[in-house]
Design a protein around this motif. Structure first.
Motif, short mmCIF file in Angstrom:
data_model
loop_
_atom_site.label_atom_id
_atom_site.label_comp_id
_atom_site.label_asym_id
_atom_site.label_seq_id
_atom_site.Cartn_x
_atom_site.Cartn_y
_atom_site.Cartn_z
N PRO A 44 2.54 -39.43 14.21
CA PRO A 44 3.59 -39.69 15.19
C PRO A 44 4.36 -40.99 14.94
CG PRO A 44 1.43 -40.20 16.11
CD PRO A 44 1.19 -39.57 14.77
N HIS A 45 3.89 -41.79 13.99
CA HIS A 45 4.54 -43.07 13.70
C HIS A 45 5.42 -43.00 12.46
CE1 HIS A 45 1.97 -44.71 16.79
NE2 HIS A 45 0.88 -44.33 16.12
N CYS A 46 4.81 -42.65 11.32
CA CYS A 46 5.59 -42.60 10.07
C CYS A 46 6.10 -41.20 9.75
CB CYS A 46 4.76 -43.13 8.90
SG CYS A 46 3.29 -42.13 8.51
N GLU A 47 5.65 -40.20 10.55
CA GLU A 47 6.10 -38.82 10.43
C GLU A 47 5.79 -38.19 9.06
OE1 GLU A 47 10.14 -38.44 11.64
OE2 GLU A 47 9.75 -39.12 13.69
N ARG A 48 4.72 -38.64 8.45
CA ARG A 48 4.27 -38.04 7.20
C ARG A 48 3.20 -37.00 7.48
NH1 ARG A 48 3.65 -43.25 3.08
NH2 ARG A 48 5.81 -43.99 3.25
N ASP A 49 3.16 -35.98 6.65
CA ASP A 49 2.18 -34.91 6.80
C ASP A 49 0.85 -35.40 6.24
OD1 ASP A 49 0.99 -32.55 7.32
OD2 ASP A 49 2.16 -31.34 5.93
N LEU A 50 -0.18 -35.40 7.08
CA LEU A 50 -1.47 -35.96 6.70
C LEU A 50 -2.52 -34.88 6.50
CD1 LEU A 50 -1.65 -38.90 9.30
CD2 LEU A 50 -0.80 -39.00 6.95
N LEU A 51 -3.26 -34.98 5.42
CA LEU A 51 -4.43 -34.13 5.23
C LEU A 51 -5.56 -34.65 6.10
CD1 LEU A 51 -4.31 -33.85 1.32
CD2 LEU A 51 -3.49 -32.18 2.99
N ARG A 52 -6.59 -33.83 6.28
CA ARG A 52 -7.71 -34.23 7.13
C ARG A 52 -8.35 -35.52 6.63
NH1 ARG A 52 -9.76 -35.60 10.89
NH2 ARG A 52 -11.44 -34.71 12.15
N ILE A 107 -6.71 -42.59 12.59
CA ILE A 107 -5.86 -43.64 12.03
C ILE A 107 -5.13 -43.05 10.83
CG2 ILE A 107 -5.80 -45.89 10.88
CD1 ILE A 107 -8.23 -46.67 12.51
N CYS A 108 -3.81 -43.20 10.80
CA CYS A 108 -3.02 -42.67 9.71
C CYS A 108 -3.35 -43.39 8.41
CB CYS A 108 -1.52 -42.83 10.03
SG CYS A 108 -0.42 -42.34 8.69
N GLY A 109 -3.66 -42.63 7.37
CA GLY A 109 -3.98 -43.21 6.08
C GLY A 109 -2.77 -43.78 5.35
N ARG A 110 -1.58 -43.47 5.84
CA ARG A 110 -0.35 -43.97 5.19
C ARG A 110 0.14 -45.26 5.84
NH1 ARG A 110 2.16 -39.69 2.45
NH2 ARG A 110 0.54 -38.26 1.72
N LEU A 160 2.78 -35.73 18.82
CA LEU A 160 4.18 -35.28 18.80
C LEU A 160 4.39 -34.09 19.72
CD1 LEU A 160 5.08 -35.60 15.00
CD2 LEU A 160 5.74 -37.10 16.89
N ARG A 161 3.41 -33.19 19.79
CA ARG A 161 3.56 -32.04 20.68
C ARG A 161 3.54 -32.47 22.15
NH1 ARG A 161 -0.60 -27.45 22.29
NH2 ARG A 161 0.81 -26.13 23.44
N VAL A 162 2.66 -33.41 22.49
CA VAL A 162 2.61 -33.91 23.87
C VAL A 162 3.95 -34.52 24.25
CG1 VAL A 162 1.57 -35.64 25.37
CG2 VAL A 162 0.11 -34.25 23.89
N ARG A 163 4.54 -35.31 23.36
CA ARG A 163 5.84 -35.93 23.66
C ARG A 163 6.94 -34.88 23.79
NH1 ARG A 163 5.25 -40.69 19.11
NH2 ARG A 163 3.85 -42.08 20.31
#
Length: 357
Positions: free
Chosen positions: A4-12, A19-22, A41-44
């Protein structure tokens, strides 16, 4: 999932511990770790839609239903389970017959019985309409995680905890009507959007709070009932009409027969609010429901007020309150009769096309 912050697609493996790994920033909800498969993002996105892009405010109860709605129409017994069990049963059965292995035949029988059980469960609707996450769990799990990360509820959301029914000051003027609404989420929603103050309506939780207001009510002022379409809502309406003889009691809630006929209306089953046998006897004695409707109610099915589109619900109650205000207040009634509350030059002096607000 998408961060929801950097909008990158994250693997598990790239989002351990939420915590986003990116970008290394925490997020609240991971679709893989909650029963509603929620992400931030869906909640928002759903909250933005409910609030009409920020024009109104809504409550966690309304958000819960909107996030749960599409899961209520799916059976808890997936067809794939029956398919794999059937395939395994046939395979093991052939293996047992051709190989002369008796234990394989037992295994095949167990798998075929499991496949039959899943198919029967799906056919009878077992598990259908039961939310994977209750309203209480949504608050204690999903919203609690959101508050830990962001420090506040999603934008446009107002808390429906505690006691959301406004307390009327002792010197307050007589209300134009009393609105009974047992659902804390809807009471908080109406109060947050200013409906009681706008129309001079007393918003209360139940019949016990109506009696002290009766001496101050104008003779023409009705008692409105905003309730769910379920066994408890029907009994509440009947109880108020029994205990308030001579006072007009208006059903402002959703009609059971109307809502059951709407394709987009999605009911659910609440095990905690399943009516008791004596309550069903009282409903049956009213003579207002068919055998099929009574069976539906007895199983705990219900269509809640939180399931109605918030903007539509507010507009309907607003319009009803405006009409009641005109009928109770002589000055407003006279003004409406001379066209004071119509658009200038409107053909035929019809009502305000904007809903009288």
């Amino acid at each position: 999932m998408i961060c929801p912050h950097c909008e990158r697609d994250l693997l598990r493996k790239e989002r351990t511990g939420n915590i986003c790994g990116r970008c290394k920033r925490p997020y609240a909800l991971d679709p893989k770790t909650n029963s509603l498969r929620l992400g931030d993002l869906r909640v928002r996105r759903i909250t933005d839609g409910l609030t009409d892009d920020g024009r109104i405010r809504v409550t966690p109860g309304q958000l819960w239903y909107a996030l749960t709605r599409r899961r209520l129409t799916a059976s808890a017994f997936a067809p794939g389970c029956a398919g794999w069990a059937l395939f395994g049963g046939v395979l093991f059965g052939l293996w047992g017959v051709l190989g002369g292995m008796t234990y394989m035949l037992y295994a095949a029988g167990a798998l075929l019985a499991a496949a039959l059980g899943v198919l029967v469960a799906r056919e009878t609707g077992a598990g259908l309409g039961i939310p994977p996450m209750s309203r209480a769990a949504f608050r204690s799990e999903a919203l609690a995680a959101w508050l830990r990360v962001y420090g506040s509820l999603p934008p446009g959301l107002v808390d429906d905890g505690g006691h959301p029914w406004p307390r009327r000051p002792a010197n307050a003027p007589a209300p134009t009507a009393v609105l009974v609404c047992p659902d804390a989420s809807i009471a908080a929603f109406l109060a947050a959007d200013g409906l009681p103050e706008r129309h001079g309506i007393a918003l209360v939780q139940g019949p016990e709070q109506v009696t002290p207001l009766l001496p101050a009510l104008p003779e023409r002022a009705p008692v409105l009932v905003l309730r769910d379409a379920d066994a408890h809502g029907e009994l509440l309406l009947h109880r108020l009409r029994e205990t308030l003889p001579g006072r007009r009691v208006v059903d402002a809630g959703v009609s059971l027969r109307t809502v059951r006929g709407l394709a987009k209306a999605v009911p659910y089953r609440d095990r905690a609010r399943k009516p008791a046998p004596e309550e069903m006897h009282r409903l049956a004695a009213l003579g207002q429901f068919t055998a099929q409707e009574l069976k539906w109610l007895a199983r705990g099915w219900r269509f809640p007020l939180v399931g109605l589109p918030p903007a539509r619900l507010l507009a309907v109650v607003d319009g009803l309150a405006e009409r009641i205000g005109r009928s109770v207040d002589p000055e407003r009634r006279d003004a409406a009769e001379v066209g004071f509350m119509t658009w200038p030059g409107a053909a035929g002096g019809g009502p305000d096309a904007a809903g009288g607000r």
